[in-house]
Scaffold this active site. Sequence first.
Site, short mmCIF file in Angstrom:
data_model
loop_
_atom_site.label_atom_id
_atom_site.label_comp_id
_atom_site.label_asym_id
_atom_site.label_seq_id
_atom_site.Cartn_x
_atom_site.Cartn_y
_atom_site.Cartn_z
N ASP A 48 0.97 -1.04 -0.08
CA ASP A 48 -0.02 -0.16 -0.16
C ASP A 48 0.88 1.07 -0.01
O ASP A 48 2.18 1.09 0.33
CB ASP A 48 -0.66 -0.27 1.20
CG ASP A 48 -1.92 1.04 1.27
OD1 ASP A 48 -2.30 1.67 0.17
OD2 ASP A 48 -2.24 1.23 2.57
N GLU A 65 2.62 4.76 -4.13
CA GLU A 65 2.72 5.91 -5.09
C GLU A 65 3.99 6.53 -5.44
O GLU A 65 4.37 6.95 -6.58
CB GLU A 65 1.53 6.77 -5.20
CG GLU A 65 0.17 6.07 -5.23
CD GLU A 65 -0.30 5.37 -4.12
OE1 GLU A 65 0.13 5.42 -2.91
OE2 GLU A 65 -1.02 4.33 -4.32
N ASP A 90 -9.02 3.66 -2.54
CA ASP A 90 -9.94 3.94 -1.56
C ASP A 90 -11.01 4.67 -2.22
O ASP A 90 -11.44 5.75 -2.17
CB ASP A 90 -9.07 5.15 -0.76
CG ASP A 90 -8.09 4.37 0.18
OD1 ASP A 90 -7.89 3.33 0.22
OD2 ASP A 90 -7.47 5.27 0.66
O1 MIG Z 1 -3.74 6.06 4.71
O2 MIG Z 1 -3.50 0.88 5.70
O3 MIG Z 1 -5.86 2.26 0.24
O4 MIG Z 1 -6.82 -0.11 1.48
O5 MIG Z 1 -6.80 0.07 4.40
C1 MIG Z 1 -4.75 5.01 4.34
C2 MIG Z 1 -4.74 1.61 5.72
C3 MIG Z 1 -3.73 3.66 4.38
C4 MIG Z 1 -5.04 3.11 2.36
C5 MIG Z 1 -5.55 1.71 1.68
C6 MIG Z 1 -6.25 1.20 2.42
C7 MIG Z 1 -5.92 0.54 3.78
C8 MIG Z 1 -5.26 1.95 4.60
N1 MIG Z 1 -4.38 2.55 3.55
#
Ligand code: MIG
Length: 829
Positions: free
Chosen positions: A414, A417, A490
């Site tokens: 996650d 980017e 998200d």
């Molecule tokens: O700032 O890890 O897209 O699926 O549950 C949020 C917490 C960080 C973004 C991800 C989401 C995940 C969440 N993350």
Amino acid sequence: MQDPIPESNYMINSLTNRREELFPGKIIEHKQEENKFYFSSANEVTLLVQVLTSRIIRFRYSPDGYFPPDFSYAIDPDFKPEPPKVEFTQKPDSFQLTTELVVCIIQKEGLQIKILDKSGNVINEDEKGYHWEYDLQTGNNTVKMSKWVQSGEHYYGLGDKSCNMNLRGRRLQNWGSDTYGYSRNSDPLYKSIPFYFGLHQKTAYGIFFDNTFRTYFDFAHERSNLTSFWAHGEEMNYYFFYGPGLTEVAEQYALLTGRSAMPPLWALGYQQCKWSYYPESTFKGIAREFRERQIPCDALYLDIDYMDGFRCFTWNKEYFPDPKRMISELAADGFKTVVIIDPGIKIDKNYRVYQEGFQNGYFCRRGDGPYMKGSVWPGLCHFPDYTHPVVREWWADLFEELITVDGVRGVWNDMNEPAVFEQGTFPDDVRFDYDGNPCSHRKAHNIYGMQMARATYMGVKKFCYPNRPLVITRSAFSGTQRFSSTWTGDNVASWDHLWMANIQCQRLSISGMSFVGSDIGGFIETPTGELYIRWLQLGIFHPFCRTHSSGDHGDQEPWSFGPEYTLLAKKFIELRYRLLPYIYTTFWQYVTFGTPMLRPLTFMAQDDTETYHRMAEFGLGDNFLICPITQAEVDGRWLYLPHGTWYYFWDNTIYIGGKEVWAQAPLDRIPFFIRAGSVVPFYPLMQYVGEKEITELTLNLYYTEGSFTSTLYDDGGDGYAYEKGIFTERKFIVTGTQVSLTVSQEIKGAFEPTYTTYKIILHGLPFGPETIRIDGEPLLLDTVVDPELDFEPESQNEKFPVIYVRRDFKTLNIQGIASDPMLPEPEMA
Ligand code: MIG
């Protein structure tokens, strides 16, 4: 640093910031090295045309006659085609390269390109073609390409975009971004896939602009007769793919940028996620609930709270005192545990991962030297430079304990980017190794997530061996499909987002990334029971099938919406499990041929221009057509069925395609059609993959007049034997007449499935079976028995004949007498 070019302005520069556009001059020299053709202009521009196959041509431009080392993260290192036959000719004004399928004309004055098919139809043609601007601030060239829009041209692709399927009239950009709660038309999103399809005169081609800087695509937006693309650095370096089919273009792109390996079959099962399930009792409670309610599920996810202060590769021992025991207890009940890993490494002198990264110089540095700092979940962090091969090796090895000791089976990447709180992402001056081609964040940004997923994949694959790995990533660049699955980030629990999930997943699928899904039910906010069920109905037809939501917004498990919805959720998740052999076969076609698993309507019926502006309908694999309901309180919808004959899955009504039809779909149905002539394999119901040994495989055969071939792939669902040819590919060739039906089976490959029998359920037979022969031997009619209901009560399939045959039969022949009154007349809609 502020870029002085207003980003929304390309061809028309604002007067105050005007920079000079530079153009190639006249070609004065040319040379050929095998399949590479170099053309140099009087002002030192060099064009390199590399003919890779009869339908893939690469164009690379240098403004000063010098090409930097040829390096790309996107291109599959295994892509090494035999150079094709190319005929080279010279005309007074142009050069011409001819392959078996296309003709490429290079203008001597200005280097414009024109590509034609063998009948002389123009497929793609430059307007200005290559030109560029020099940027004094960064030392980069803004490299540009402009092309004419052909008559009736439509555009598709570009990966992760939430707008309408057809891109004509839009300007879009690629710059991977953390876009919490994005909306329709938000751009850019998490992934960067600079690849598009053009379609005109029913002929398709594709263009992949292999440039990792921020890229822009303008499809007849600024000027209605021009399509252009450009980047804020590097080279104009693009690949042209000739179709003529859209699907063929997608396959060419997948050949070039690579294909996924087979996933473990369990990864195609239902997956349940939440931000976050903790402590252990909650996590195990979720597992227990699935089994008690007999709702199938294969994987459970741990989001960031499982870690100790969000430190990657650690456990919060208060919540999870003994992860190894917990995970093995879950595994005994068929659950695989997947954990999240983010790129930010907490700055903490007592933390091993930080120490190793710090001491060995594995973190990204600012332009002036110090390690880059950015704030994410753990607080201030450094970030590994995954573009360094040594860092990737280090990162891969960090997974050893999680996998070999704790028993984790998959990893979720996650925030790659990369995302940084407040700042959005890294500053532009941050440095990267880029595998020995040092550069700034401007160039590395869009591939950061991909290289993280790659390093993660290396580790998960290594330590899961002999089992197959599962990696899922939020950010991606072209080629990421070689390492990872993905999801659409998200989203929000709204009907509009359900609509988007459908479009985004289709679009990612045609852009090389078929192993895709959305957060079922929506990540942000809470869906109503109705919205959740409608979303799940779509989600079971997406290759990656996972419910996920943010904990601040209430529960989102299949049973969270009341008993009536729980029953429906169970029914659709069960259907997913019945369909697994079909989905797995479709995955294999994707792995083998690069064929998108999700196929937009236009890809299914490119000859039918009615489909060009439609986007809700899509195919999954060769034989299914699905169209989600994305509106509240409706009992069905109009949709467009592509040509051919289709069975409505729920009641076997027969529809003739090539027109709009109404699909009756109250909340217990999603519009789901099966192509006539299909043989659709069904697994017996299981609570998780591998729960039972499958001794009998159900084949649902949908009668057709004429002939149709279906495929069934099998390799046991895990391990690597399939790479050595231990798999079977079965072809079922169904041929029907008014009074007969023949099924021939062709078997390739050496895999021995556990099932020894097929239970063939015959749908839509227009005659009563009189004699049945299997490989010439008569099969007694009394083997035709009333089947137990094999899926849905409303399908009335107790009236359908069933035949039990041994697995490796060659020919099944059924002769009948016309219109048996015992059988329902197929209802024509
Ligand atoms: O700032 O890890 O897209 O699926 O549950 C949020 C917490 C960080 C973004 C991800 C989401 C995940 C969440 N993350």
